[in-house]
Scaffold this active site. Structure first.
Site, PDB file in Angstrom:
ATOM      1  N   HIS A 492       0.842  -1.208   0.000  1.00 10.87           N
ATOM      2  CA  HIS A 492       0.000   0.000   0.000  1.00 10.87           C
ATOM      3  C   HIS A 492       0.878   1.260   0.000  1.00 10.87           C
ATOM      4  O   HIS A 492       0.708   2.144  -0.841  1.00 10.87           O
ATOM      5  CB  HIS A 492      -0.912  -0.020   1.233  1.00 10.87           C
ATOM      6  CG  HIS A 492      -1.781   1.185   1.390  1.00 10.87           C
ATOM      7  ND1 HIS A 492      -3.120   1.199   1.055  1.00 10.87           N
ATOM      8  CD2 HIS A 492      -1.515   2.443   1.851  1.00 10.87           C
ATOM      9  CE1 HIS A 492      -3.623   2.395   1.287  1.00 10.87           C
ATOM     10  NE2 HIS A 492      -2.669   3.179   1.782  1.00 10.87           N
ATOM     11  N   GLU A 493       1.822   1.328   0.953  1.00  8.11           N
ATOM     12  CA  GLU A 493       2.663   2.521   1.068  1.00  8.11           C
ATOM     13  C   GLU A 493       3.567   2.677  -0.160  1.00  8.11           C
ATOM     14  O   GLU A 493       3.842   3.791  -0.593  1.00  8.11           O
ATOM     15  CB  GLU A 493       3.495   2.484   2.356  1.00  8.11           C
ATOM     16  CG  GLU A 493       2.672   2.474   3.645  1.00  8.11           C
ATOM     17  CD  GLU A 493       1.694   3.640   3.777  1.00  8.11           C
ATOM     18  OE1 GLU A 493       1.917   4.702   3.164  1.00  8.11           O
ATOM     19  OE2 GLU A 493       0.686   3.480   4.496  1.00  8.11           O
ATOM     20  N   HIS A 496       1.886   4.625  -2.861  1.00  8.03           N
ATOM     21  CA  HIS A 496       2.043   6.078  -2.713  1.00  8.03           C
ATOM     22  C   HIS A 496       3.411   6.524  -3.239  1.00  8.03           C
ATOM     23  O   HIS A 496       3.527   7.538  -3.932  1.00  8.03           O
ATOM     24  CB  HIS A 496       1.934   6.482  -1.240  1.00  8.03           C
ATOM     25  CG  HIS A 496       0.544   6.464  -0.681  1.00  8.03           C
ATOM     26  ND1 HIS A 496      -0.518   7.075  -1.313  1.00  8.03           N
ATOM     27  CD2 HIS A 496       0.041   5.925   0.466  1.00  8.03           C
ATOM     28  CE1 HIS A 496      -1.615   6.906  -0.578  1.00  8.03           C
ATOM     29  NE2 HIS A 496      -1.300   6.215   0.502  1.00  8.03           N
ATOM     30  N   HIS A 499       3.580   6.680  -6.959  1.00 14.90           N
ATOM     31  CA  HIS A 499       2.829   7.858  -7.419  1.00 14.90           C
ATOM     32  C   HIS A 499       3.740   9.088  -7.341  1.00 14.90           C
ATOM     33  O   HIS A 499       3.792   9.904  -8.274  1.00 14.90           O
ATOM     34  CB  HIS A 499       1.588   8.037  -6.542  1.00 14.90           C
ATOM     35  CG  HIS A 499       0.536   8.922  -7.129  1.00 14.90           C
ATOM     36  ND1 HIS A 499      -0.623   9.234  -6.450  1.00 14.90           N
ATOM     37  CD2 HIS A 499       0.447   9.575  -8.320  1.00 14.90           C
ATOM     38  CE1 HIS A 499      -1.366  10.037  -7.205  1.00 14.90           C
ATOM     39  NE2 HIS A 499      -0.738  10.263  -8.337  1.00 14.90           N
TER      40      HIS A 499
END
Length: 709
Positions: A492-493, A496, A499
């Site tokens: 999940h992290e 980020h 991105h």
């Protein structure tokens, strides 16, 4: 604040930028001799070598910022940034309307954020009190200057002249036009367009709101005390004793003793008059500020520019989702009630403190998922190699560990990763602060430390981010082993982080995760779908001793176990989001915040309100996600649609990976979020599509169901 809005707009945890830039010319994989394979960087032997290597290196400042080799350097960095900002303000006011105006505003924002947001990160995580204190002082000082810039009418006029010049505006590219409009939006929500008296009122409200947010946030975590003799003696050991009192610091949601959970719920959520007063003043102040600057409610102001666009769409989304979930939620509650009757026949009514516990019991009973069986397959090094392999196949990107210099990191176990594209070269850096240590915040999050942007000399300022987790340290005989939940959080992290690396915008104001909240979680949640796909997991999940791959049925059972009571879990999120919308809707509120909680809980959630409790006083997301708590659900809906349509058939499809980068990651916040989603899905999704995507994720996988039967 307008100048800092780029960094604040993204994630509550995305705290900004630092460092001077470097050229992103074509760097080949073999260029740096200090790079080593990413998986090896996280094994015990390599960690010991890293500690020796970094101790021997030359002295430099935090993140390579020369001034920050000591706490006093924050003053120097701050003074330099403020001096540059004065020159840029004069330049902005004297420059004729054109693209250069936007570039100057972005430089101004970047210069302030490079210090303020680096300081924001350091004040939270640095183990040295002197560094934390100096960072906090720098935050305050830059914040004061920013307040002045927010009320600088001449500075605002220079931007207004550009926006009013139709010929110049029509000649600008879409990203430059959007960034100019975002800067003006940031000015206006700060009240720049008001007369002097109202502008002063807006500034005072902003300051008061900031103070109330900090006070309310502190209050959400404070324990409650109770005379221990009020509780049965046999449950005292569950709480912290303080003389004749017991301290209750949380809900004890996983405790198997019904009485402990009930006591914790009633004591921890007992209303605190001061906290109630803070919340009421915070909601009223937000509403006053929104109306002062021209919005109907705070929700209307907060949702401007988001994927949802307005509160009406959010309400429609939540109402429709609630309707679609109701039968499934009811069924989940019935299953939990039966389980409670079986385990606690003397008190079988399902209460709010039962939901997390009994849903966990049902999951364990049906699928017998023991995290301990999975951990040996998920060593940290293997997981990092898995991410590296996935990014390489999907995006042509590799992760390499790079030796840090002495003074560059704040703890010796922080790892620095270079993110390298196969043809474009070095894209940026990820600092991995993965391990537990005393006084480190226990939260998994992504911080932007420096945003990417095209510099005046044509070079690209490389982005720098930090990923923070709370993983156990390796030992001499055993590497760091992750539970399935930890592995999913890592993916999940890292979503980020990618991105941030690939949102290579011209302007740092909209770089990477600096985009509307309801879009910012899409890339990270999408990574959870990859983390739960056997084809992906099978590439890296190996037993750290035997090398045996993780059996397919164990992955299938793990995925299916997450669907047990998932409707009720999602219904709870709908309730939180609905409550958040009402609190930030029309004022004055028709009832007290507690009466609204009771009414909304019984209508939307379904489990009874417990008298003399005030859960809203523990709702910390009201600070960072005010009027935007729905964002997590909407982001999940988009991620689900992207996964099913684009990656479910082949999670390693390079053409689809390139489309994902081109349509969704590359723009940061420089393009309207709904247009990015349309580009990826090649259609315009409706509210009904969002709801269908979420609900269809709850359906059982037939193959696993038959296998388990």
């Amino acid at each position: 604040s307008a100048m800092l809005a780029g960094c604040r707009r993204a994630l509550p945890a995305a705290l900004g930028r630092a460092l001077r830039g470097r050229s992103a010319g074509p760097v080949r994989r073999s260029v740096s001799t200090s790079w080593c394979p990413v998986g090896a960087a996280f094994d015990a032997k390599q960690q010991r070598e890293q500690r020796r290597g970094s101790a021997a290196g030359r002295e430099m400042g935090l993140f390579g910022v020369p001034e920050l080799s000591c706490p006093e350097g924050f003053q120097e960095a701050q003074d330099k940034a403020l001096q540059e900002s004065e020159q840029l303000v004069q330049k902005a006011c004297s420059t004729p309307p054109g693209p250069e105006t936007v570039m100057i505003f972005d430089q101004l924002s970047d210069g302030l954020c490079r210090v303020a947001d680096l300081a924001d990160f350091v004040k939270i995580t640095h183990p040295d009190f002197a560094f934390r204190e100096a960072a906090e002082e720098a935050c305050r000082n830059i914040g004061t200057v920013v307040e002045k810039l927010n009320t600088d009418v001449e500075l605002c006029q220079s931007l207004r002249r550009l926006l009013a010049d139709e010929i110049v505006m029509s000649s600008l590219d879409p990203e430059t036009r959007r960034v100019a409009e975002l800067f003006m939006f940031d000015f206006e929500i700060s009240g720049i367009h008001l007369d002097e008296e109202k502008r002063k009122k807006a500034v005072n409200l902003n300051v008061r709101i900031l103070d109330l947010c900090n006070e309310f946030l502190t209050g959400t975590h404070l324990p409650n005390k109770i005379d221990k003799h009020i509780l049965p003696e046999h449950i005292w050991y569950n709480f912290t004793a303080e003389g004749n009192y017991l301290q209750v610091a949380g809900l004890h949601a996983d405790c198997p003793d019904d009485l402990v959970r009930e006591a914790a719920y009633k004591i921890f959520l007992y209303p605190n008059a001061e906290q109630l007063s803070r919340l009421e003043e915070l909601l009223a102040s937000r509403n006053s500020l929104a109306q002062l600057v021209g919005y109907e409610t705070f929700a209307h102001r907060a949702l401007q520019g988001t994927m949802a666009r307005n509160p009406e769409t959010v309400r429609q989304f939540l109402d429709l989702l609630s309707d679609q979930l109701s039968k499934r939620t009811q069924k989940d509650f019935e299953m939990m009630t039966k389980m409670k009757m079986k385990l606690s026949p003397q008190n079988s009514k399902l209460m709010p403190w039962d939901h997390p516990y009994y849903s966990g019991v049902l999951r364990a009973e049906r699928y017998n998922i023991d995290p301990g069986l999975y951990c040996p397959f998920f060593s940290l090094g293997a997981c990092m190699e898995g991410l590296n392999s996935l990014f390489s196949q999907l995006l042509g990107i590799s992760l390499y560990a790079e030796q840090t210099q002495r003074g560059e990191v704040w703890s010796e176990d922080v790892r620095k990763l270079a993110v390298v594209h196969e043809t474009e070269g070095l894209l940026g850096y990820i600092y991995c602060d993965f391990f537990q240590r005393p006084d480190k915040p226990h939260q998994d999050c992504h911080f932007t430390v420096r945003g990417g942007r095209r510099k005046e000399n044509g070079e690209y300022q490389l982005p720098v981010v930090v990923l923070m987790l709370s993983l156990p340290h390796s030992t001499r005989g055993t590497p760091t082993l992750l539970s399935p939940g930890m592995m999913e959080n890592l993916f999940h992290e890292m979503g980020h982080a990618m991105h941030s690396m690939l949102g290579r915008t011209r302007y740092q104001h909209v770089t990477g995760t600096r985009c509307p909240t309801d879009f910012a979680e899409v890339p990270s949640i999408l990574m959870e779908y990859f983390a739960n796909d056997y084809r992906v997991v099978n590439q890296f999940a190996r037993h750290y001793k035997t090398g045996q791959p993780l059996p397919k049925n164990m992955v299938s059972r793990l995925c299916e176990s997450k669907k047990v009571c998932a409707a009720a879990d999602m219904q709870l999120q709908v309730f939180y989001a609905a409550l958040d919308q009402i609190y930030h809707g029309k004022h004055p509120l028709k009832k007290s915040t507690t009466e609204i909680l009771k009414e909304t809980q019984e209508k939307v959630y379904g489990l009874p309100y417990v008298p003399n409790t005030a859960w809203q006083l523990r709702f910390s997301h009201l600070v960072g996600y005010g009027a935007k708590y729905y964002s997590y659900l909407m982001s999940r809906a988009v991620a689900s649609m992207v996964w099913k349509q684009c990656f479910a058939q082949d999670p390693f499809d390079r053409a689809m990976g390139e489309r994902y980068r081109r349509e969704m990651l590359a723009h940061g916040g420089g393009k309207e979020p709904i247009l990015m989603v349309q580009g990826m899905l090649q259609k315009s999704p409706s509210v009904e599509d969002f709801v269908d995507a979420l609900v269809s994720d709850l359906d059982q996988d037939f193959e696993t169901f038959i296998m388990d039967s």
